[in-house]
Design a protein around this motif. Structure first.
Motif, PDB file in Angstrom:
ATOM      1  N   GLY A   1     -10.058  -2.606   1.814  1.00 24.73           N
ATOM      2  CA  GLY A   1      -9.337  -3.814   1.422  1.00 24.73           C
ATOM      3  C   GLY A   1     -10.269  -4.967   1.111  1.00 24.73           C
ATOM      4  O   GLY A   1     -10.058  -5.707   0.124  1.00 24.73           O
ATOM      5  N   TRP A   2     -11.300  -5.130   1.930  1.00 30.95           N
ATOM      6  CA  TRP A   2     -12.285  -6.192   1.677  1.00 30.95           C
ATOM      7  C   TRP A   2     -13.010  -5.961   0.356  1.00 30.95           C
ATOM      8  O   TRP A   2     -13.206  -6.898  -0.425  1.00 30.95           O
ATOM      9  CB  TRP A   2     -13.296  -6.219   2.825  1.00 30.95           C
ATOM     10  CG  TRP A   2     -14.516  -7.037   2.524  1.00 30.95           C
ATOM     11  CD1 TRP A   2     -14.639  -8.389   2.591  1.00 30.95           C
ATOM     12  CD2 TRP A   2     -15.787  -6.534   2.079  1.00 30.95           C
ATOM     13  NE1 TRP A   2     -15.913  -8.775   2.220  1.00 30.95           N
ATOM     14  CE2 TRP A   2     -16.639  -7.649   1.902  1.00 30.95           C
ATOM     15  CE3 TRP A   2     -16.287  -5.258   1.829  1.00 30.95           C
ATOM     16  CZ2 TRP A   2     -17.955  -7.519   1.481  1.00 30.95           C
ATOM     17  CZ3 TRP A   2     -17.601  -5.124   1.398  1.00 30.95           C
ATOM     18  CH2 TRP A   2     -18.412  -6.247   1.234  1.00 30.95           C
TER      19      TRP A   2
ATOM     20  N   ALA B   1     -11.950  -4.433  -2.302  1.00 32.14           N
ATOM     21  CA  ALA B   1     -11.043  -4.742  -3.413  1.00 32.14           C
ATOM     22  C   ALA B   1     -10.915  -6.245  -3.619  1.00 32.14           C
ATOM     23  O   ALA B   1     -10.897  -6.739  -4.754  1.00 32.14           O
ATOM     24  CB  ALA B   1      -9.669  -4.125  -3.143  1.00 32.14           C
ATOM     25  N   GLU B   2     -10.875  -6.984  -2.525  1.00 30.26           N
ATOM     26  CA  GLU B   2     -10.704  -8.433  -2.626  1.00 30.26           C
ATOM     27  C   GLU B   2     -11.910  -9.101  -3.268  1.00 30.26           C
ATOM     28  O   GLU B   2     -11.761  -9.948  -4.156  1.00 30.26           O
ATOM     29  CB  GLU B   2     -10.459  -9.009  -1.227  1.00 30.26           C
ATOM     30  CG  GLU B   2     -10.213 -10.510  -1.230  1.00 30.26           C
ATOM     31  CD  GLU B   2      -9.936 -11.053   0.174  1.00 30.26           C
ATOM     32  OE1 GLU B   2      -9.958 -12.282   0.339  1.00 30.26           O
ATOM     33  OE2 GLU B   2      -9.718 -10.233   1.087  1.00 30.26           O
TER      34      GLU B   2
ATOM     35  N   ARG C   1      -7.055  -5.459  -7.363  1.00 32.87           N
ATOM     36  CA  ARG C   1      -6.060  -5.147  -6.342  1.00 32.87           C
ATOM     37  C   ARG C   1      -5.911  -3.642  -6.105  1.00 32.87           C
ATOM     38  O   ARG C   1      -5.696  -3.195  -4.980  1.00 32.87           O
ATOM     39  CB  ARG C   1      -4.727  -5.749  -6.763  1.00 32.87           C
ATOM     40  CG  ARG C   1      -3.608  -5.593  -5.744  1.00 32.87           C
ATOM     41  CD  ARG C   1      -2.379  -6.376  -6.162  1.00 32.87           C
ATOM     42  NE  ARG C   1      -1.985  -6.016  -7.537  1.00 32.87           N
ATOM     43  CZ  ARG C   1      -1.033  -6.644  -8.210  1.00 32.87           C
ATOM     44  NH1 ARG C   1      -0.395  -7.666  -7.667  1.00 32.87           N
ATOM     45  NH2 ARG C   1      -0.726  -6.260  -9.443  1.00 32.87           N
ATOM     46  N   ASP C   2      -6.004  -2.847  -7.177  1.00 27.61           N
ATOM     47  CA  ASP C   2      -5.809  -1.400  -7.037  1.00 27.61           C
ATOM     48  C   ASP C   2      -7.000  -0.698  -6.378  1.00 27.61           C
ATOM     49  O   ASP C   2      -6.901   0.480  -6.021  1.00 27.61           O
ATOM     50  CB  ASP C   2      -5.580  -0.764  -8.416  1.00 27.61           C
ATOM     51  CG  ASP C   2      -4.305  -1.275  -9.079  1.00 27.61           C
ATOM     52  OD1 ASP C   2      -3.409  -1.731  -8.348  1.00 27.61           O
ATOM     53  OD2 ASP C   2      -4.218  -1.203 -10.320  1.00 27.61           O
TER      54      ASP C   2
ATOM     55  N   ALA D   1      -8.491  -0.920  -3.474  1.00 32.17           N
ATOM     56  CA  ALA D   1      -8.398  -0.498  -2.073  1.00 32.17           C
ATOM     57  C   ALA D   1      -7.788   0.896  -1.965  1.00 32.17           C
ATOM     58  O   ALA D   1      -8.323   1.778  -1.277  1.00 32.17           O
ATOM     59  CB  ALA D   1      -7.571  -1.501  -1.271  1.00 32.17           C
ATOM     60  N   GLY D   2      -6.659   1.123  -2.634  1.00 36.74           N
ATOM     61  CA  GLY D   2      -6.026   2.434  -2.586  1.00 36.74           C
ATOM     62  C   GLY D   2      -6.889   3.514  -3.206  1.00 36.74           C
ATOM     63  O   GLY D   2      -6.978   4.638  -2.685  1.00 36.74           O
TER      64      GLY D   2
ATOM     65  N   ARG E   1      -9.729   4.450  -0.754  1.00 33.76           N
ATOM     66  CA  ARG E   1      -9.263   5.225   0.401  1.00 33.76           C
ATOM     67  C   ARG E   1      -8.970   6.675   0.019  1.00 33.76           C
ATOM     68  O   ARG E   1      -9.280   7.596   0.777  1.00 33.76           O
ATOM     69  CB  ARG E   1      -8.026   4.564   1.003  1.00 33.76           C
ATOM     70  CG  ARG E   1      -8.331   3.235   1.710  1.00 33.76           C
ATOM     71  CD  ARG E   1      -7.133   2.700   2.458  1.00 33.76           C
ATOM     72  NE  ARG E   1      -7.458   1.456   3.151  1.00 33.76           N
ATOM     73  CZ  ARG E   1      -6.992   0.258   2.818  1.00 33.76           C
ATOM     74  NH1 ARG E   1      -6.145   0.139   1.787  1.00 33.76           N
ATOM     75  NH2 ARG E   1      -7.345  -0.810   3.488  1.00 33.76           N
TER      76      ARG E   1
END
Length: 501
Positions: free
Chosen positions: A106-107, A109-110, A115-116, A118-119, A122
């Motif tokens: 998440g970090w 991606a930020e 935005r996409d 992070a997914g 993972r």
């Protein structure tokens, strides 16, 4: 390539180079073609998103392997105790890195304004475990120069994974098509590697063996960490400063240049490390093999890089208007590819002669220069569009490497091998002389036929004319290319096409 003084080491080196070329050419070309097909359907943003996830995973894998591949290849004495310890240490490290990746996705991606991401990161994180299960087996096959088995494994995985990615892209999977392509390729490569490797880990762990291995690998790891910084920091800065579109343009041009280097230079470097290691106590043979390997690498990469630069505008027109900004970036990276074709043999030479610390110090020096240059360039072009941002960063990456790093590293490698600058120049001269012929031939064809042909046929004609012009120079100037052409003609005469087949 043989000559006076050729030895069994030279013969095994040539055999290893041949299969290493088969492995990397098939793997790199298949992977790049697949990415180009998917990229034409998805555009720069999706490509840039997956590229940023890949950069993160490459950083993680750096701590996973920690230079053990080079250590296993280089060591004169290696026991099952060392191999078992390395396998279980790598697997334990993979578990920690996997969970760390899940937490930090998440970090990541930020900070990259995606935005996409992070997914995507993972879902791609199991690649960490897959890579952990390949390190020891792959190093052992490289150590024994068993590149035929590695070639079959890599090419099969690339074809199957590519098919999965293309099917997913046409089915409308979007960015996940690229993710599925990478996961499928990695899984198939793992299964095939364990099928062709005869080594299996034992249920034992020796702390003393780990200490023994890591004593040498620390210096190798430092060099690889510096390589990561100089090779991936630019993508990180582009992502943080400009976002995934600029990353997509930059990385696509870089991918094409890297495909040329990885397919035609990296195989020589892979085979060179064990060959150099065997010859580290025989400087005369080491000098011959170093010059021979530089000539092979440059003779393949430099003409291809010149050709890619000459037709870059035609190539990206085929992918679509949104990719046109990558054409100028590819021209810059063609220069970098040419420089790397020579430099790729310097690192293995320094490692094989027991100087990994020298290679690491040089790599980190360049990395420090790159940090300053990348940050300065990013601050200067922050208000420009994505194409200009990608081009400026490409110049910032290529100039220090070509003008500073390569001359110093080559001088150090020549000193260790006992080679002369004249000997290296003779090895690369045919490739350098082919460049103007390729560029003039390709651009002359464009000037003559572009008004009459569509983009696809114009690209093919430019490649054909430039290739013939450059090929004439190479065959005229290079004994290696004359020998390759003569061998091909002999095979054709020996096995002529049969009617009805």
């Amino acid at each position: 390539m043989t000559g006076a003084g050729a030895s069994p080491e030279h013969n095994s080196f040539g055999h290893a180079v041949k299969w290493s070329l088969v492995m990397n050419i098939g793997n790199q070309l298949t992977g790049t073609i697949v990415l180009l097909v998917i990229a034409a359907l998805l555009g720069p943003k999706a490509f840039g998103t997956v590229a940023l996830a890949t950069v993160f995973l490459l950083f993680v894998q750096l701590f996973l392997e920690q230079g053990l591949t080079t250590t296993i290849i280089q060591r004169k004495t290696l026991t099952d105790r060392h191999l078992d310890a390395a396998f279980w240490a790598i697997l334990a490290t993979a578990a920690m890195l996997f969970f760390g990746t899940i937490l930090l996705a998440g970090w990541w991606a930020e900070v990259n304004h995606a935005r996409d991401l992070a997914g995507v990161l993972r879902v791609m994180s199991p690649i960490i475990f897959i890579q952990a299960l390949t390190v020891v087996q792959q190093a052992l096959l490289q150590r024994s120069l068993s590149f035929k088995a590695l070639a079959i494994r890599a090419n099969s995985a690339s074809v199957i994974g590519g098919a999965v990615g293309i099917i997913a892209a046409f089915a409308g999977a979007g960015v996940w098509a690229l993710v599925l392509q990478q996961l499928a390729t990695q899984v198939i490569a793992l299964v095939l590697l364990w099928a062709v490797s005869g080594w299996r880990p034992g249920l034992r762990f020796s702390r003393a063996a780990v200490v023994d291995l890591y004593g040498f690998s620390r210096s190798v790891f430092l060099g690889k960490a510096g390589t990561f910084v100089q090779s991936q920091l630019d993508s990180i800065i582009i992502g943080v400063s400009f976002g995934p579109v600029a990353v997509g343009l930059y990385r696509m041009a870089l991918r094409i240049a890297r495909t040329i280097v990885d397919a035609f230079s990296q195989p020589v470097a892979l085979a060179a490390l064990p060959a150099f290691s065997r010859l580290q106590d025989d400087q005369a043979k080491l000098d011959w093999t170093f010059r021979d390997s530089v000539g092979r690498s440059a003779g393949l990469v430099i003409p291809l890089a010149a050709g890619a630069a000459a037709v870059s505008d035609l190539f990206f027109r085929l992918l679509g208007e949104e990719w046109s900004g990558a054409a100028a970036v590819l021209v810059v990276f063609a220069v970098l590819a040419a420089a790397r074709s020579v430099n790729n043999l310097c690192g293995p030479l320094l490692q094989a002669t027991g100087r990994p610390g020298v290679a690491a110090a040089m790599t980190w020096s360049l990395a420090a220069v790159n940090v300053v240059v990348f940050l300065l360039v990013a601050s200067l072009v922050g208000d420009r569009g994505a194409p200009a941002q990608a081009f400026a960063m490409a110049v910032g990456r290529t100039a220090p490497f070509t003008l500073i790093y390569l001359p110093i590293t080559l001088a150090l490698a020549m000193r260790m091998a006992g080679s002369s600058f004249r000997g290296i120049l003779v090895a690369v001269r045919p490739a350098l002389l082919s460049v103007p012929a390729i560029v003039v031939g390709a651009r002359g064809a464009v000037a003559l036929f572009d008004p009459y042909l569509d983009d696809f046929w114009m690209l093919l004609v430019a490649i054909a004319v430039g290739g013939l012009a450059g090929g004439f120079v190479l065959v005229t100037m290079s004994p290696f290319w004359r020998g390759a052409l003569a061998k091909a003609l002999r095979l054709l005469r020996r096995n002529p096409p049969r009617a009805g087949t």
